[in-house]
Design a protein around this motif. Structure first.
Motif, mmCIF file in Angstrom:
data_model
loop_
_atom_site.group_PDB
_atom_site.id
_atom_site.type_symbol
_atom_site.label_atom_id
_atom_site.label_comp_id
_atom_site.label_asym_id
_atom_site.label_seq_id
_atom_site.Cartn_x
_atom_site.Cartn_y
_atom_site.Cartn_z
ATOM 1 N N HIS A 141 0.846 -1.193 0.000
ATOM 2 C CA HIS A 141 0.000 0.000 0.000
ATOM 3 C C HIS A 141 0.882 1.243 0.000
ATOM 4 C CE1 HIS A 141 -4.033 1.823 1.318
ATOM 5 N NE2 HIS A 141 -3.211 2.843 1.092
ATOM 6 N N VAL A 142 0.676 2.089 -0.998
ATOM 7 C CA VAL A 142 1.417 3.345 -1.104
ATOM 8 C C VAL A 142 0.428 4.492 -0.925
ATOM 9 C CG1 VAL A 142 2.837 4.810 -2.575
ATOM 10 C CG2 VAL A 142 3.098 2.325 -2.677
ATOM 11 N N HIS A 143 0.651 5.296 0.113
ATOM 12 C CA HIS A 143 -0.235 6.445 0.344
ATOM 13 C C HIS A 143 0.496 7.740 0.018
ATOM 14 C CE1 HIS A 143 -3.396 8.947 1.874
ATOM 15 N NE2 HIS A 143 -2.512 9.599 2.595
ATOM 16 N N LEU A 144 -0.170 8.605 -0.743
ATOM 17 C CA LEU A 144 0.373 9.911 -1.098
ATOM 18 C C LEU A 144 -0.484 10.974 -0.427
ATOM 19 C CD1 LEU A 144 0.950 9.194 -4.890
ATOM 20 C CD2 LEU A 144 2.621 9.041 -3.032
ATOM 21 N N GLY A 145 0.108 11.682 0.527
ATOM 22 C CA GLY A 145 -0.633 12.663 1.299
ATOM 23 C C GLY A 145 -0.477 14.085 0.784
ATOM 24 N N HIS A 146 -1.323 14.966 1.313
ATOM 25 C CA HIS A 146 -1.307 16.401 0.988
ATOM 26 C C HIS A 146 -1.517 16.632 -0.505
ATOM 27 C CE1 HIS A 146 0.427 20.626 1.861
ATOM 28 N NE2 HIS A 146 -0.803 20.520 2.339
ATOM 29 N N ILE A 147 -2.458 15.880 -1.090
ATOM 30 C CA ILE A 147 -2.795 16.064 -2.498
ATOM 31 C C ILE A 147 -3.955 17.052 -2.576
ATOM 32 C CG2 ILE A 147 -3.507 14.930 -4.634
ATOM 33 C CD1 ILE A 147 -0.773 14.055 -3.551
ATOM 34 N N THR A 148 -3.660 18.277 -2.979
ATOM 35 C CA THR A 148 -4.662 19.334 -3.062
ATOM 36 C C THR A 148 -4.544 20.057 -4.397
ATOM 37 O OG1 THR A 148 -3.246 21.075 -2.149
ATOM 38 C CG2 THR A 148 -4.428 19.670 -0.562
ATOM 39 N N CYS A 149 -5.509 20.937 -4.655
ATOM 40 C CA CYS A 149 -5.472 21.735 -5.890
ATOM 41 C C CYS A 149 -4.274 22.679 -5.899
ATOM 42 C CB CYS A 149 -6.767 22.546 -6.023
ATOM 43 S SG CYS A 149 -8.248 21.532 -6.239
ATOM 44 N N GLN A 150 -3.736 22.981 -4.718
ATOM 45 C CA GLN A 150 -2.594 23.892 -4.621
ATOM 46 C C GLN A 150 -1.254 23.156 -4.691
ATOM 47 O OE1 GLN A 150 -5.280 24.145 -2.255
ATOM 48 N NE2 GLN A 150 -6.161 25.582 -3.751
ATOM 49 N N GLN A 151 -1.286 21.859 -4.924
ATOM 50 C CA GLN A 151 -0.049 21.083 -4.970
ATOM 51 C C GLN A 151 0.868 21.604 -6.079
ATOM 52 O OE1 GLN A 151 -0.489 17.060 -6.299
ATOM 53 N NE2 GLN A 151 1.232 16.302 -5.100
ATOM 54 N N SER A 152 2.123 21.786 -5.764
ATOM 55 C CA SER A 152 3.067 22.304 -6.757
ATOM 56 C C SER A 152 3.416 21.231 -7.770
ATOM 57 C CB SER A 152 4.339 22.795 -6.056
ATOM 58 O OG SER A 152 5.082 21.697 -5.552
ATOM 59 N N GLY A 153 3.837 21.685 -8.934
ATOM 60 C CA GLY A 153 4.239 20.749 -9.981
ATOM 61 C C GLY A 153 5.409 19.891 -9.559
ATOM 62 N N ARG A 154 6.309 20.474 -8.762
ATOM 63 C CA ARG A 154 7.494 19.718 -8.336
ATOM 64 C C ARG A 154 7.098 18.536 -7.461
ATOM 65 N NH1 ARG A 154 11.170 20.015 -3.952
ATOM 66 N NH2 ARG A 154 10.122 21.844 -3.083
ATOM 67 N N PHE A 155 6.198 18.779 -6.496
ATOM 68 C CA PHE A 155 5.786 17.692 -5.609
ATOM 69 C C PHE A 155 4.928 16.674 -6.349
ATOM 70 C CE2 PHE A 155 6.672 20.863 -2.183
ATOM 71 C CZ PHE A 155 7.638 20.120 -1.532
ATOM 72 N N ALA A 156 4.137 17.149 -7.308
ATOM 73 C CA ALA A 156 3.335 16.217 -8.106
ATOM 74 C C ALA A 156 4.245 15.280 -8.887
ATOM 75 C CB ALA A 156 2.417 16.987 -9.056
ATOM 76 N N ARG A 157 5.302 15.813 -9.464
ATOM 77 C CA ARG A 157 6.245 14.988 -10.225
ATOM 78 C C ARG A 157 6.952 13.991 -9.310
ATOM 79 N NH1 ARG A 157 6.887 19.963 -12.890
ATOM 80 N NH2 ARG A 157 8.653 20.541 -11.555
#
Length: 222
Positions: free
Chosen positions: A176-192
């Motif tokens: 199980h891989v959980h990715l937290g703090h996923i919001t509309c304000q998420q930066s491109g760097r963290f999304a990548r």
């Protein structure tokens, strides 16, 4: 004299089940990243976007396997035909109110658990569909992973959902891989960075299936 040519083994099949209502969601990006990575490794992918196909999560009375007149609904039969022969089952969904979305739970009940009798679960009988297969889950939340862990939600979800599927249906392993703090304000760097982790997981499981002796630890990760 002709020489028999050994039959080639069928390619590994990943069944990827996405549950998110937004076709442009980050969960969708996770699914697309995973599918692209395993296809690049030469594996097959069966992709099921539950909202896009309009999946009905409501279990019907006649579908209950404990009834004498048990029947399999036509939409469930179609799903089973599509996802049969899967080697890896990948569930991708957001955590809503501490659990998986109702539609994902309904998919487990109506499709993955179709015809599975509670007595068979108690006997630890392997499911015809899931027995011996691998389970990989990707979840997201708007909150920090640390906050979820403090609330006990991450561990509870893995215990109630993932580990139950493995033990109830006789699956081989789960991760199980959980990715937290996923919001509309998420930066491109963290999304990548997050999507790079998804790609690494896809590559990991492809490598493991290619050479099981080199399998890494399958413990849950946050």
């Amino acid at each position: 004299m002709t020489q028999d040519i050994p039959a080639m083994a069928p390619p590994v099949r990943h069944v990827v089940v996405l549950c998110h209502p937004d076709p442009e969601s980050f969960n969708r990006a996770i699914a697309e990243t995973y599918c692209a990575a395993v296809r690049a490794a030469g594996h097959d992918v069966v992709f099921r976007d539950l909202y896009a196909i309009g999946f009905d999560p409501v279990l019907k009375t006649y579908e209950r396997p404990t009834l004498a007149g048990f029947q399999r609904a036509s939409d469930v039969a179609r799903e089973l035909a599509l996802i049969s022969q899967g080697d890896v089952f990948v569930l991708i969904y957001p955590i809503w109110f501490g659990s998986a979305p109702a539609m994902m739970k309904g998919y487990v009940e109506r499709v993955l658990g179709a015809g599975v009798d509670p007595q068979a679960i108690q006997r630890n009988d392997a499911s015809a569909l899931l027995g011996g297969k691998r389970l990989l889950s990707f979840t997201t939340s708007a909150t920090q992973t640390l906050w979820l862990d403090v609330q006990g939600e991450g561990q509870a979800l893995r215990s109630v959902f993932d580990r139950y599927l493995v033990s109830a249906f006789g699956m081989h392993s789960q991760r199980h891989v959980h990715l937290g703090h996923i919001t509309c304000q998420q930066s491109g760097r963290f999304a990548r960075q997050d999507l790079s982790q998804v790609e690494e997981e896809a590559q990991r499981i492809c490598d493991e299936l290619r050479d099981p002796t080199n399998a890494r630890d399958l413990a849950c990760v946050a």
